[in-house]
Motif scaffolding. Structure first.
Motif, PDB file in Angstrom:
ATOM      1  N   CYS A  65     -29.342 -24.083 -82.949  1.00 34.98           N
ATOM      2  CA  CYS A  65     -30.645 -23.491 -83.718  1.00 34.98           C
ATOM      3  C   CYS A  65     -31.399 -23.849 -82.713  1.00 34.98           C
ATOM      4  O   CYS A  65     -32.313 -23.086 -82.076  1.00 34.98           O
ATOM      5  N   SER A  66     -31.664 -25.127 -81.496  1.00 31.58           N
ATOM      6  CA  SER A  66     -32.537 -24.994 -79.953  1.00 31.58           C
ATOM      7  C   SER A  66     -32.104 -24.354 -79.527  1.00 31.58           C
ATOM      8  O   SER A  66     -33.105 -23.494 -78.720  1.00 31.58           O
ATOM      9  N   ALA A  67     -30.695 -23.650 -79.154  1.00 34.60           N
ATOM     10  CA  ALA A  67     -30.133 -22.587 -78.154  1.00 34.60           C
ATOM     11  C   ALA A  67     -31.266 -21.199 -78.356  1.00 34.60           C
ATOM     12  O   ALA A  67     -31.360 -20.591 -77.936  1.00 34.60           O
ATOM     13  N   ILE A  68     -30.536 -21.077 -79.392  1.00 34.70           N
ATOM     14  CA  ILE A  68     -31.806 -20.388 -80.369  1.00 34.70           C
ATOM     15  C   ILE A  68     -33.205 -19.837 -80.259  1.00 34.70           C
ATOM     16  O   ILE A  68     -34.047 -18.530 -79.519  1.00 34.70           O
ATOM     17  N   SER A 107     -42.984 -22.890 -79.498  1.00 34.98           N
ATOM     18  CA  SER A 107     -41.474 -23.376 -79.793  1.00 34.98           C
ATOM     19  C   SER A 107     -41.259 -24.718 -79.780  1.00 34.98           C
ATOM     20  O   SER A 107     -40.831 -25.177 -78.567  1.00 34.98           O
ATOM     21  N   ILE A 108     -41.128 -25.223 -80.582  1.00 34.61           N
ATOM     22  CA  ILE A 108     -40.577 -26.729 -80.296  1.00 34.61           C
ATOM     23  C   ILE A 108     -39.479 -27.451 -80.580  1.00 34.61           C
ATOM     24  O   ILE A 108     -39.164 -27.868 -79.717  1.00 34.61           O
ATOM     25  N   MET A 109     -38.608 -25.835 -80.918  1.00 38.33           N
ATOM     26  CA  MET A 109     -37.043 -26.251 -80.709  1.00 38.33           C
ATOM     27  C   MET A 109     -36.273 -26.023 -79.067  1.00 38.33           C
ATOM     28  O   MET A 109     -35.487 -26.464 -77.739  1.00 38.33           O
ATOM     29  N   GLY A 122     -35.221 -15.788 -84.859  1.00 36.10           N
ATOM     30  CA  GLY A 122     -35.801 -16.875 -83.905  1.00 36.10           C
ATOM     31  C   GLY A 122     -36.290 -17.806 -84.520  1.00 36.10           C
ATOM     32  O   GLY A 122     -36.444 -18.862 -84.455  1.00 36.10           O
ATOM     33  N   VAL A 123     -37.134 -17.059 -84.924  1.00 36.42           N
ATOM     34  CA  VAL A 123     -38.412 -17.765 -85.700  1.00 36.42           C
ATOM     35  C   VAL A 123     -37.786 -19.256 -86.812  1.00 36.42           C
ATOM     36  O   VAL A 123     -38.615 -19.727 -87.026  1.00 36.42           O
ATOM     37  N   GLN A 181     -29.573 -24.996 -70.033  1.00 41.78           N
ATOM     38  CA  GLN A 181     -28.739 -26.393 -68.779  1.00 41.78           C
ATOM     39  C   GLN A 181     -28.407 -27.436 -69.584  1.00 41.78           C
ATOM     40  O   GLN A 181     -27.800 -28.429 -70.046  1.00 41.78           O
ATOM     41  N   VAL A 182     -30.099 -27.413 -70.838  1.00 40.30           N
ATOM     42  CA  VAL A 182     -30.407 -29.157 -71.688  1.00 40.30           C
ATOM     43  C   VAL A 182     -29.533 -29.259 -73.170  1.00 40.30           C
ATOM     44  O   VAL A 182     -29.119 -29.841 -73.530  1.00 40.30           O
ATOM     45  N   ILE A 183     -29.367 -27.457 -72.844  1.00 39.30           N
ATOM     46  CA  ILE A 183     -28.552 -27.828 -74.584  1.00 39.30           C
ATOM     47  C   ILE A 183     -27.229 -26.692 -74.756  1.00 39.30           C
ATOM     48  O   ILE A 183     -26.268 -27.769 -75.187  1.00 39.30           O
ATOM     49  N   LEU A 184     -26.202 -26.470 -74.067  1.00 39.29           N
ATOM     50  CA  LEU A 184     -25.482 -25.199 -73.767  1.00 39.29           C
ATOM     51  C   LEU A 184     -24.320 -26.314 -73.390  1.00 39.29           C
ATOM     52  O   LEU A 184     -23.039 -26.457 -74.342  1.00 39.29           O
TER      53      LEU A 184
END
Length: 514
Positions: free
Chosen positions: A327-330, A47-49, A194-195, A134-137
């Motif tokens: 997209c990252s959260a997904i 998972s890159i994102m 997701g992918v 926590q980093v994203i949302l």
């Protein structure tokens, strides 16, 4: 590489179950995953994102723009490991992946320890992935900053940010546990979606960042003075920063763990392992390179604290930045889902072999969902417990990350190490290797490089650096080593207690096809 000059022909329905029976197991899990689902399981674990968005700030802060050179170096090391695993996946299409492969080529104590350590590692990894919310949302909306305020949004190093990270993570783990209980079909649908979102999102993101490029690729030669304070200069900073790349490039063996639920696993699993790792390398490398060439202020302090979310929003604007953060959260969601799914199959495989307490109950598969429910509950409860124990711990983010990687690198060595010994003795590949992936004359050098890389990176990860673990409390600074030692000691104790079951689970002679 060689495939013995033959081509694997498609198997007819029922042949996969017959193949499984030759290893002494009956088909209990639902075999419904295709080629893309097999690839998606490995890619979503990497998972890159998730990894790049979660730890770009750590890598950049520790090593400056030049930290990106750790990306191809770690990739080459893990590619050697992945090639060894691909050979194994073609020979032993069994649930449990690394545990099963070690069981076939190593001593019983080695295979037991590989499964035990990796099971704990999977729980730690699930917790480490889940706190990435926590980093994203909160950077998408402050509504997700349940504890704290705007100054804590996206941060894990503030007291309230650390608490909020745990709260968000708990919700994610409850969700992934429920999905895994419901069944592999739902898991695969969510994971595939997701992918797909991640692949499309990363591609669009690279293109849109490329439009904003205003500095050349020579930026990757900049160390930003990060070597200061290290006794070995920039090498010390670079080794710390390489933890970022090491965190992303593992879990590609998940396609092997789902072999008993994959159609034609001998053909699809080896390809999925290599493709997942390679796709992640290309996408993640381009994302970081183009991002550093496009960001307005390459010296901005926020690049080392808020990381990739700051880079996106400062370059593309709040609207587009938030869209890609969604997209990252997904991606984080399906990554955590894939981590737990792999852990469930590992526990199922070990319990089925009688290698866990209450093995018969743990290995029971629900007749309705065709899913081992007990391992799903066990992994979910243990992950939640680990998160709750660390609530409010501002160091939990990097400590969990480092320990999680170590607890995978060691089991990986428990496959590549015995495999290398067998190659040197002329016992691998076996005479009946068949038409599946065979490294041929490249096998020994690739395998040797995999072992050397794995050993070196394990030492690098566990090194009690103040820059990673702090130096105010010994139990933090030496936490990775102490935690790993305790896990190993407990594992050895359980092995001695259950070694009769372990001996009974020794590799079986393959029943010839009739």
């Amino acid at each position: 590489m060689s495939t013995s000059g033959k081509t694997a022909t498609p198997r007819q329905p029922g042949q996969d179950s017959h193949d499984l029976a030759r290893f002494g197991y009956r088909q209990e899990l639902e075999r419904s995953l295709g080629s893309f689902s097999s690839f998606a399981a490995g890619f979503s674990y990497i998972s890159i994102m998730t990894g790049v968005f979660q730890l770009f700030g750590f890598g950049f802060g520790a090593g400056g723009p030049a930290f990106i050179w750790s990306w191809p170096l770690v990739f080459l090391g893990q590619l050697a490991v992945a090639l060894c695993f691909a050979e194994m996946a073609g020979q032993f299409p069994l649930a449990g992946g690394v545990y099963q492969w070690s069981k076939q080529i190593a001593r019983p104590v080695t295979s037991w320890m590989s499964g035990w350590i990796m099971a704990i590692g999977a729980v730690v990894t699930a917790a480490a992935v889940a706190v990435a919310y926590q980093v994203i949302l909160p950077q998408v909306s402050l509504a997700f900053e349940i504890v704290g305020g705007a100054s804590d949004a996206g941060a894990t190093t503030t007291p309230n940010g650390a608490k909020n990270a745990i709260l968000l993570a708990l919700g994610l783990v409850v969700f992934t546990t429920l999905v895994n209980i419901i069944g592999v079909r739902l898991m695969a649908k969510i994971n595939n979606f997701g992918v797909a979102v991640e692949l499309i999102g990363v591609t669009l993101l690279i293109v849109m960042l490329a439009v904003h490029i205003h500095r050349g690729p020579q930026v990757v030669m900049t160390t930003a003075g990060t070597g200061a304070g290290h006794s070995t200069g920039y090498l010390g900073a670079f080794l710390v920063a390489s933890i970022m790349s090491a965190y992303v490039f593992y879990g590609f063996d998940t396609a092997g763990s789902l072999a008993e639920e994959t159609k034609e696993p001998r053909r699809h699993a080896p390809r999925a392992i290599i493709r997942a790792l390679t796709a992640a390398f290309l996408a993640g490398g381009l994302l970081m390179l183009v991002g550093m060439m496009a960001v307005g202020d390459i010296n901005a302090q926020q690049l080392g604290t808020l990381g990739m979310p700051y880079l996106l929003k400062s370059t593309l604007g709040t609207g587009l930045g938030d869209a890609f953060l969604v997209c990252s959260a997904i991606a984080i969601t399906v990554c955590c889902l894939a981590v737990q799914t792999a852990a469930i199959r590992l526990l199922f495989a070990m319990a089925r072999d009688g290698r866990l307490p209450f093995g018969k109950h743990i290995a029971k598969v629900s007749p309705r969902s065709k899913t081992p429910v007990a391992p799903a509950l066990i992994t979910g409860v243990l992950t939640i417990a680990l998160l709750l124990v660390n609530i409010g711990n501002q160091r939990v983010f990097y400590i969990l990350t480092s320990v999680a990687i170590i607890l995978f690198y060691i089991p990986y060595l428990m496959v590549t190490g015995p495999m290398l010994l067998r190659r040197l003795r002329g016992e691998w590949p076996r005479p009946d290797h068949g038409p599946y992936l065979n490294l041929g004359r490249w096998g020994t050098p690739v395998n040797a490089f995999a072992v050397l890389y794995g050993a070196a990176m394990t030492v690098n990860l566990a090194w009690p650096r103040a820059s990673v673990y702090g130096n105010d409390h010994w139990y933090y600074q030496w936490g990775a080593i102490v935690f790993t030692a305790v896990i190993t000691a407990v594992g050895l104790g359980l092995y001695l207690r259950y070694r009769r079951g372990v001996a009974a689970a020794a590799p079986l002679e393959l029943v010839p096809e009739t």
